[in-house]
Design a protein around this motif. Structure first.
Motif, PDB file in Angstrom:
ATOM      1  N   GLY A 114     110.263 -11.965 128.329  1.00  0.00           N
ATOM      2  CA  GLY A 114     110.011 -13.138 129.151  1.00  0.00           C
ATOM      3  C   GLY A 114     108.552 -13.541 129.248  1.00  0.00           C
ATOM      4  O   GLY A 114     108.225 -14.520 129.910  1.00  0.00           O
ATOM      5  N   VAL A 115     107.665 -12.767 128.593  1.00  0.00           N
ATOM      6  CA  VAL A 115     106.235 -13.074 128.600  1.00  0.00           C
ATOM      7  C   VAL A 115     105.807 -13.235 127.145  1.00  0.00           C
ATOM      8  O   VAL A 115     106.117 -12.399 126.315  1.00  0.00           O
ATOM      9  CB  VAL A 115     105.421 -11.939 129.269  1.00  0.00           C
ATOM     10  CG1 VAL A 115     103.941 -12.262 129.266  1.00  0.00           C
ATOM     11  CG2 VAL A 115     105.916 -11.695 130.681  1.00  0.00           C
ATOM     12  N   GLY A 116     105.108 -14.286 126.830  1.00  0.00           N
ATOM     13  CA  GLY A 116     104.702 -14.525 125.452  1.00  0.00           C
ATOM     14  C   GLY A 116     103.704 -13.515 124.927  1.00  0.00           C
ATOM     15  O   GLY A 116     103.026 -12.831 125.686  1.00  0.00           O
ATOM     16  N   LEU A 130      99.204  -4.061 128.004  1.00  0.00           N
ATOM     17  CA  LEU A 130     100.520  -3.644 127.506  1.00  0.00           C
ATOM     18  C   LEU A 130     100.556  -2.143 127.268  1.00  0.00           C
ATOM     19  O   LEU A 130     101.529  -1.476 127.599  1.00  0.00           O
ATOM     20  CB  LEU A 130     100.862  -4.383 126.207  1.00  0.00           C
ATOM     21  CG  LEU A 130     101.291  -5.836 126.335  1.00  0.00           C
ATOM     22  CD1 LEU A 130     101.380  -6.479 124.954  1.00  0.00           C
ATOM     23  CD2 LEU A 130     102.629  -5.939 127.060  1.00  0.00           C
ATOM     24  N   ARG A 136     100.902  -0.485 130.709  1.00  0.00           N
ATOM     25  CA  ARG A 136     102.099  -0.763 131.512  1.00  0.00           C
ATOM     26  C   ARG A 136     103.412  -0.500 130.800  1.00  0.00           C
ATOM     27  O   ARG A 136     104.390  -0.121 131.429  1.00  0.00           O
ATOM     28  CB  ARG A 136     102.124  -2.241 131.940  1.00  0.00           C
ATOM     29  CG  ARG A 136     101.120  -2.659 132.920  1.00  0.00           C
ATOM     30  CD  ARG A 136     101.356  -4.100 133.380  1.00  0.00           C
ATOM     31  NE  ARG A 136     101.572  -5.064 132.312  1.00  0.00           N
ATOM     32  CZ  ARG A 136     100.602  -5.654 131.617  1.00  0.00           C
ATOM     33  NH1 ARG A 136      99.346  -5.371 131.860  1.00  0.00           N
ATOM     34  NH2 ARG A 136     100.883  -6.541 130.691  1.00  0.00           N
ATOM     35  N   TYR A 195     105.864  -5.393 123.763  1.00  0.00           N
ATOM     36  CA  TYR A 195     105.869  -6.681 124.447  1.00  0.00           C
ATOM     37  C   TYR A 195     106.601  -6.552 125.773  1.00  0.00           C
ATOM     38  O   TYR A 195     107.260  -5.544 126.036  1.00  0.00           O
ATOM     39  CB  TYR A 195     106.544  -7.746 123.579  1.00  0.00           C
ATOM     40  CG  TYR A 195     107.995  -7.457 123.314  1.00  0.00           C
ATOM     41  CD1 TYR A 195     109.000  -8.046 124.086  1.00  0.00           C
ATOM     42  CD2 TYR A 195     108.380  -6.570 122.314  1.00  0.00           C
ATOM     43  CE1 TYR A 195     110.332  -7.760 123.853  1.00  0.00           C
ATOM     44  CE2 TYR A 195     109.713  -6.284 122.079  1.00  0.00           C
ATOM     45  CZ  TYR A 195     110.685  -6.875 122.848  1.00  0.00           C
ATOM     46  OH  TYR A 195     112.008  -6.587 122.634  1.00  0.00           O
ATOM     47  N   GLU A 196     106.467  -7.562 126.592  1.00  0.00           N
ATOM     48  CA  GLU A 196     107.201  -7.648 127.846  1.00  0.00           C
ATOM     49  C   GLU A 196     108.182  -8.805 127.730  1.00  0.00           C
ATOM     50  O   GLU A 196     107.771  -9.935 127.458  1.00  0.00           O
ATOM     51  CB  GLU A 196     106.250  -7.892 129.018  1.00  0.00           C
ATOM     52  CG  GLU A 196     105.327  -6.729 129.278  1.00  0.00           C
ATOM     53  CD  GLU A 196     104.271  -7.045 130.309  1.00  0.00           C
ATOM     54  OE1 GLU A 196     104.306  -6.396 131.358  1.00  0.00           O
ATOM     55  OE2 GLU A 196     103.430  -7.933 130.049  1.00  0.00           O
ATOM     56  N   ARG A 244      95.204  -8.554 127.260  1.00  0.00           N
ATOM     57  CA  ARG A 244      96.653  -8.411 127.447  1.00  0.00           C
ATOM     58  C   ARG A 244      97.180  -7.231 126.646  1.00  0.00           C
ATOM     59  O   ARG A 244      98.013  -6.472 127.130  1.00  0.00           O
ATOM     60  CB  ARG A 244      97.349  -9.699 127.038  1.00  0.00           C
ATOM     61  CG  ARG A 244      98.846  -9.612 127.165  1.00  0.00           C
ATOM     62  CD  ARG A 244      99.500 -10.980 127.186  1.00  0.00           C
ATOM     63  NE  ARG A 244     100.879 -10.945 126.806  1.00  0.00           N
ATOM     64  CZ  ARG A 244     101.823 -10.240 127.396  1.00  0.00           C
ATOM     65  NH1 ARG A 244     101.544  -9.476 128.406  1.00  0.00           N
ATOM     66  NH2 ARG A 244     103.072 -10.276 126.969  1.00  0.00           N
ATOM     67  N   GLY A 280     102.329 -10.289 122.315  1.00  0.00           N
ATOM     68  CA  GLY A 280     102.643  -8.879 122.190  1.00  0.00           C
ATOM     69  C   GLY A 280     101.574  -8.201 121.360  1.00  0.00           C
ATOM     70  O   GLY A 280     100.563  -8.806 121.010  1.00  0.00           O
ATOM     71  N   ASP A 311      91.376 -12.989 125.921  1.00  0.00           N
ATOM     72  CA  ASP A 311      92.538 -12.882 126.806  1.00  0.00           C
ATOM     73  C   ASP A 311      93.660 -12.105 126.129  1.00  0.00           C
ATOM     74  O   ASP A 311      94.323 -11.285 126.759  1.00  0.00           O
ATOM     75  CB  ASP A 311      93.046 -14.264 127.204  1.00  0.00           C
ATOM     76  CG  ASP A 311      92.087 -14.999 128.120  1.00  0.00           C
ATOM     77  OD1 ASP A 311      91.215 -14.343 128.732  1.00  0.00           O
ATOM     78  OD2 ASP A 311      92.207 -16.242 128.217  1.00  0.00           O
ATOM     79  N   ARG A 312      93.879 -12.369 124.846  1.00  0.00           N
ATOM     80  CA  ARG A 312      94.933 -11.660 124.090  1.00  0.00           C
ATOM     81  C   ARG A 312      94.606 -10.180 123.958  1.00  0.00           C
ATOM     82  O   ARG A 312      95.477  -9.329 124.053  1.00  0.00           O
ATOM     83  CB  ARG A 312      95.119 -12.282 122.700  1.00  0.00           C
ATOM     84  CG  ARG A 312      95.653 -13.688 122.709  1.00  0.00           C
ATOM     85  CD  ARG A 312      97.078 -13.722 123.172  1.00  0.00           C
ATOM     86  NE  ARG A 312      97.559 -15.080 123.177  1.00  0.00           N
ATOM     87  CZ  ARG A 312      98.824 -15.410 123.147  1.00  0.00           C
ATOM     88  NH1 ARG A 312      99.742 -14.480 123.110  1.00  0.00           N
ATOM     89  NH2 ARG A 312      99.183 -16.663 123.181  1.00  0.00           N
TER      90      ARG A 312
END
Length: 163
Positions: free
Chosen positions: A74-76, A12, A15, A71-72, A8, A78, A4-5
């Motif tokens: 507000g979202v844990g 990143l 996006r 990182y984004e 993500r 990075g 999952d990381r």
């Protein structure tokens, strides 16, 4: 959880085009700068444009090293990137970097830039660093969900390639 990381981290890179870039000043003190960046499809290089008079450009030209966090807010989590061989692009490298830069600009509906934008009396230059290592942040939690251990998981370069 690791998959999952990694997924993500890939997201990143697709996006998010702003990162915190850390360099080291001549006296050894830290310097951190938010920058707009583009990453190569190979996930080997990061490109950005900046003034050669800026502190981070001076630091990069002196040491060749930078550290990025993408990182984004507000979202844990990075993505952490250790880099080396940072330098201002000229010649064929500028042409290659500009092709990558303009591809991203066009995808955002912006016009292409000519290489003259990064030469001569113009105030901007294009830079590139080589990505050496990348990590994602992971944590272990207790039964109540509290973080009891925080650590980084190192990724292989191919982990960051789109699937």
């Amino acid at each position: 959880m690791i998959e999952d990381r990694i997924e993500r981290a890939r997201g990143l890179l697709e996006r998010v085009h702003y990162a915190a870039m850390a360099t080291v000043n001549e006296d050894g003190s830290p310097h951190n700068t938010p920058i707009h960046f583009i990453i190569s499809d190979s996930r080997k290089y990061i490109y950005w444009a900046s003034s050669p008079a800026s502190q981070h450009s001076k630091n990069l030209n002196r040491s060749g090293q930078a550290f990025f966090v993408i990182y984004e807010p507000g979202v844990g989590g990075g993505l952490y990137l250790q880099t080396r061989n940072g330098h201002e692009l000229t010649g064929a490298q500028l042409k290659d970097g500009l092709n990558i830069w303009n591809k991203s600009r066009m995808a955002d509906g912006k016009p292409e830039l000519a290489d003259t934008f990064f030469k001569g009396n113009f105030p901007q230059r294009m830079y590139r660093v080589d990505i050496m290592k990348s990590w994602v942040n992971c944590s272990d939690r207790d039964k109540a969900g509290n973080i009891i251990r925080d650590y980084r998981y190192e990724l292989a370069q191919e982990d960051l390639l789109l699937r």
